[in-house]
Design a protein around this motif. Structure first.
Motif, PDB file in Angstrom:
ATOM      1  N   ASN A   1      36.757  33.415  33.428  1.00 57.86           N
ATOM      2  CA  ASN A   1      35.816  32.460  34.185  1.00 57.86           C
ATOM      3  C   ASN A   1      36.139  32.095  35.521  1.00 57.86           C
ATOM      4  N   GLU A   2      37.560  31.871  35.730  1.00 54.85           N
ATOM      5  CA  GLU A   2      38.280  31.849  36.976  1.00 54.85           C
ATOM      6  C   GLU A   2      38.280  33.060  37.789  1.00 54.85           C
ATOM      7  N   ALA A   3      38.481  34.208  37.274  1.00 57.39           N
ATOM      8  CA  ALA A   3      38.346  35.471  37.832  1.00 57.39           C
ATOM      9  C   ALA A   3      36.971  35.586  38.424  1.00 57.39           C
ATOM     10  N   LYS A   4      35.963  35.300  37.669  1.00 54.03           N
ATOM     11  CA  LYS A   4      34.294  35.443  38.202  1.00 54.03           C
ATOM     12  C   LYS A   4      34.110  34.339  39.298  1.00 54.03           C
ATOM     13  N   ARG A   5      34.768  33.145  39.119  1.00 52.93           N
ATOM     14  CA  ARG A   5      34.418  32.036  40.099  1.00 52.93           C
ATOM     15  C   ARG A   5      34.880  32.501  41.463  1.00 52.93           C
ATOM     16  N   VAL A   6      36.140  33.176  41.655  1.00 47.88           N
ATOM     17  CA  VAL A   6      36.835  33.377  42.725  1.00 47.88           C
ATOM     18  C   VAL A   6      36.311  34.635  43.449  1.00 47.88           C
ATOM     19  N   THR A   7      35.407  35.216  42.448  1.00 49.52           N
ATOM     20  CA  THR A   7      34.878  36.583  43.074  1.00 49.52           C
ATOM     21  C   THR A   7      33.522  36.242  43.643  1.00 49.52           C
ATOM     22  N   HIS A   8      33.069  36.991  44.794  1.00 51.68           N
ATOM     23  CA  HIS A   8      31.738  36.841  45.355  1.00 51.68           C
ATOM     24  C   HIS A   8      30.779  37.302  44.164  1.00 51.68           C
ATOM     25  N   LYS A   9      29.584  36.818  44.528  1.00 51.36           N
ATOM     26  CA  LYS A   9      28.638  36.959  43.247  1.00 51.36           C
ATOM     27  C   LYS A   9      28.037  38.421  43.139  1.00 51.36           C
ATOM     28  N   ASN A  10      28.187  39.243  44.358  1.00 52.82           N
ATOM     29  CA  ASN A  10      27.928  40.572  44.445  1.00 52.82           C
ATOM     30  C   ASN A  10      29.243  41.532  44.225  1.00 52.82           C
ATOM     31  N   GLY A  11      30.358  40.777  43.780  1.00 54.41           N
ATOM     32  CA  GLY A  11      31.621  41.590  43.792  1.00 54.41           C
ATOM     33  C   GLY A  11      31.866  42.065  42.596  1.00 54.41           C
ATOM     34  N   THR A  12      33.236  42.573  42.203  1.00 49.61           N
ATOM     35  CA  THR A  12      33.599  43.342  41.073  1.00 49.61           C
ATOM     36  C   THR A  12      34.698  42.615  40.457  1.00 49.61           C
ATOM     37  N   VAL A  13      34.575  42.549  39.059  1.00 43.98           N
ATOM     38  CA  VAL A  13      35.877  41.888  38.244  1.00 43.98           C
ATOM     39  C   VAL A  13      36.283  43.052  37.205  1.00 43.98           C
ATOM     40  N   LEU A  14      37.416  43.365  37.387  1.00 52.32           N
ATOM     41  CA  LEU A  14      37.889  44.249  36.513  1.00 52.32           C
ATOM     42  C   LEU A  14      39.184  43.661  35.560  1.00 52.32           C
ATOM     43  N   ILE A  15      39.002  44.068  34.180  1.00 51.27           N
ATOM     44  CA  ILE A  15      40.195  43.524  33.559  1.00 51.27           C
ATOM     45  C   ILE A  15      40.792  44.524  32.528  1.00 51.27           C
ATOM     46  N   ALA A  16      42.125  44.756  32.784  1.00 54.01           N
ATOM     47  CA  ALA A  16      42.835  45.784  32.337  1.00 54.01           C
ATOM     48  C   ALA A  16      43.442  45.429  30.785  1.00 54.01           C
ATOM     49  N   PHE A  17      43.616  46.464  29.862  1.00 57.98           N
ATOM     50  CA  PHE A  17      44.207  46.298  28.691  1.00 57.98           C
ATOM     51  C   PHE A  17      45.098  47.191  28.285  1.00 57.98           C
ATOM     52  N   TYR A  18      46.499  46.965  27.592  1.00 58.17           N
ATOM     53  CA  TYR A  18      47.542  48.012  27.153  1.00 58.17           C
ATOM     54  C   TYR A  18      46.602  49.142  26.353  1.00 58.17           C
ATOM     55  N   ARG A  19      47.103  50.224  26.959  1.00 60.59           N
ATOM     56  CA  ARG A  19      46.593  51.635  25.882  1.00 60.59           C
ATOM     57  C   ARG A  19      48.080  52.422  25.942  1.00 60.59           C
ATOM     58  N   LEU A  20      48.521  52.333  24.652  1.00 55.92           N
ATOM     59  CA  LEU A  20      49.676  53.387  24.649  1.00 55.92           C
ATOM     60  C   LEU A  20      49.332  54.795  24.771  1.00 55.92           C
ATOM     61  N   PRO A  21      50.325  55.677  25.479  1.00 53.18           N
ATOM     62  CA  PRO A  21      50.218  56.917  25.638  1.00 53.18           C
ATOM     63  C   PRO A  21      50.186  57.593  24.077  1.00 53.18           C
TER      64      PRO A  21
ATOM     65  N   SER B   1      46.868  55.048  30.787  1.00 54.47           N
ATOM     66  CA  SER B   1      47.801  54.214  30.177  1.00 54.47           C
ATOM     67  C   SER B   1      47.115  52.889  30.003  1.00 54.47           C
ATOM     68  N   CYS B   2      45.956  52.564  30.378  1.00 56.82           N
ATOM     69  CA  CYS B   2      44.993  51.549  30.077  1.00 56.82           C
ATOM     70  C   CYS B   2      43.728  51.636  29.900  1.00 56.82           C
ATOM     71  N   PHE B   3      42.951  50.609  29.458  1.00 56.33           N
ATOM     72  CA  PHE B   3      41.612  50.462  29.248  1.00 56.33           C
ATOM     73  C   PHE B   3      41.255  49.407  30.387  1.00 56.33           C
ATOM     74  N   THR B   4      40.372  49.714  31.151  1.00 55.01           N
ATOM     75  CA  THR B   4      39.817  48.705  32.217  1.00 55.01           C
ATOM     76  C   THR B   4      38.319  48.446  32.078  1.00 55.01           C
ATOM     77  N   VAL B   5      38.150  47.154  31.982  1.00 54.87           N
ATOM     78  CA  VAL B   5      36.646  46.468  31.673  1.00 54.87           C
ATOM     79  C   VAL B   5      36.115  46.251  32.923  1.00 54.87           C
ATOM     80  N   GLN B   6      34.801  46.495  33.386  1.00 53.34           N
ATOM     81  CA  GLN B   6      34.279  46.030  34.496  1.00 53.34           C
ATOM     82  C   GLN B   6      33.185  45.015  33.624  1.00 53.34           C
ATOM     83  N   VAL B   7      33.203  43.727  34.172  1.00 45.62           N
ATOM     84  CA  VAL B   7      32.398  42.823  33.726  1.00 45.62           C
ATOM     85  C   VAL B   7      30.859  42.536  34.390  1.00 45.62           C
ATOM     86  N   LEU B   8      29.927  42.270  34.130  1.00 42.49           N
ATOM     87  CA  LEU B   8      28.500  41.931  34.848  1.00 42.49           C
ATOM     88  C   LEU B   8      28.888  40.514  35.301  1.00 42.49           C
ATOM     89  N   LYS B   9      28.499  40.148  36.704  1.00 41.93           N
ATOM     90  CA  LYS B   9      28.821  38.969  37.410  1.00 41.93           C
ATOM     91  C   LYS B   9      27.778  37.942  36.993  1.00 41.93           C
TER      92      LYS B   9
END
Length: 268
Positions: free
Chosen positions: A120-140, A260-268
């Motif tokens: 929620n904080e990441a979404k808050r500081v990001t412009h309403k038309n911006g992009t929020v990406l969240i990365a997760f570990y992925r082992l090779p 090396s990772c999974f990266t999620v883009q969420v809808l704002k």
């Protein structure tokens, strides 16, 4: 101090050896076409990703909750990383066009309420038309095989991090004996298994192993470092990630499966 922050604090003097993993330089390069000015890295550590994106001409800030990481970012790279927790970012609404939550942030957390606060904080500081990406570990691939073989990656998507540190600080012969004992095989079979895994590693994996080996040679008090390592952390696959965001009621726009990772883009 929680286990999480104690781990980052204890690891900070050696972070240069292992920081280029997961949401690494290769991954940020592949995602860079999605990064708009200005951008924020949450969990910036010692500033590797901030530096990489700035070299592309982007305006990028970073925050991190661990003071030692922030201090090393200044010492190593001359970067002024903001000392702040991702659950309460001291920045105005809509400040950034892109916010990126690095690996090692959500990955270390089981509590979905805490995860929700960070998102929620990441979404808050990001412009309403911006992009929020969240990365997760992925082992090779070869790393995952080894982790599963040694019981370090469980069927319940848990990465037994402390056990991994204990095993891989062992001398080669002792490590081999431990692997043989735990897998109930002889030394030759254990050796052949390790050789096969090593041969099948790609360049990135081999380089990571070399850096890991160098790191252990530099650590003055390995027992203290190991004591700071959490017993286990989540290591979520795509289905786990989808379930997490369903539970949080945060719609996913896309999931990028990088080396090396999974990266999620969420809808704002």
């Amino acid at each position: 101090m929680t286990d999480q922050y104690l781990y980052w604090k204890s690891s900070s003097p050696y972070w240069s050896y292992i920081e280029d993993n997961f949401l690494d330089l290769d991954s940020i390069e592949k995602l860079s076409h999605m990064v708009e000015d200005p951008a924020l890295i949450i969990g910036a550590g010692q500033g590797m990703l901030v530096e990489a994106l700035r070299k592309k001409g982007l305006s990028v800030d970073g925050i991190d909750a661990e003071p030692e990481m922030v201090a090393f970012a200044k010492k190593r790279r001359g970067l002024d990383i903001i000392l702040a927790n991702g659950k309460k970012i001291p920045l105005s609404d809509g400040t950034y066009r892109t916010s990126i939550i690095a690996t090692g942030v959500i990955d270390f957390i089981d509590d979905e309420k805490q995860i929700h606060s960070i998102l929620n904080e990441a979404k808050r500081v990001t412009h309403k038309n911006g992009t929020v990406l969240i990365a997760f570990y992925r082992l090779p691939p070869q790393g995952e095989k080894l982790m599963r073989y040694l019981g370090l990656l469980t069927d319940k998507s848990r990465w037994r991090l402390k056990r991994m540190y204990k095993l891989f600080r062992l001398k080669p012969l002792n490590l081999l004996k431990t692997i043989a004992h735990e897998a109930d095989i002889n030394l030759i079979s254990a050796l052949l298994m390790l050789v096969k895994l090593r041969v099948n590693m790609d360049f990135k994996e081999r380089q990571a192993v070399k850096r890991w080996t160098k790191m252990w040679k530099r650590i003055d008090k390995p027992d203290e470092l190991i004591a700071s390592v959490p017993e286990s952390v989540p290591c979520r696959n795509v289905n786990d990630i989808k379930k997490l965001f369903d539970n949080l009621d945060i719609p996913i726009k896309d999931i990028f499966q990088l080396t090396s990772c999974f990266t999620v883009q969420v809808l704002k």
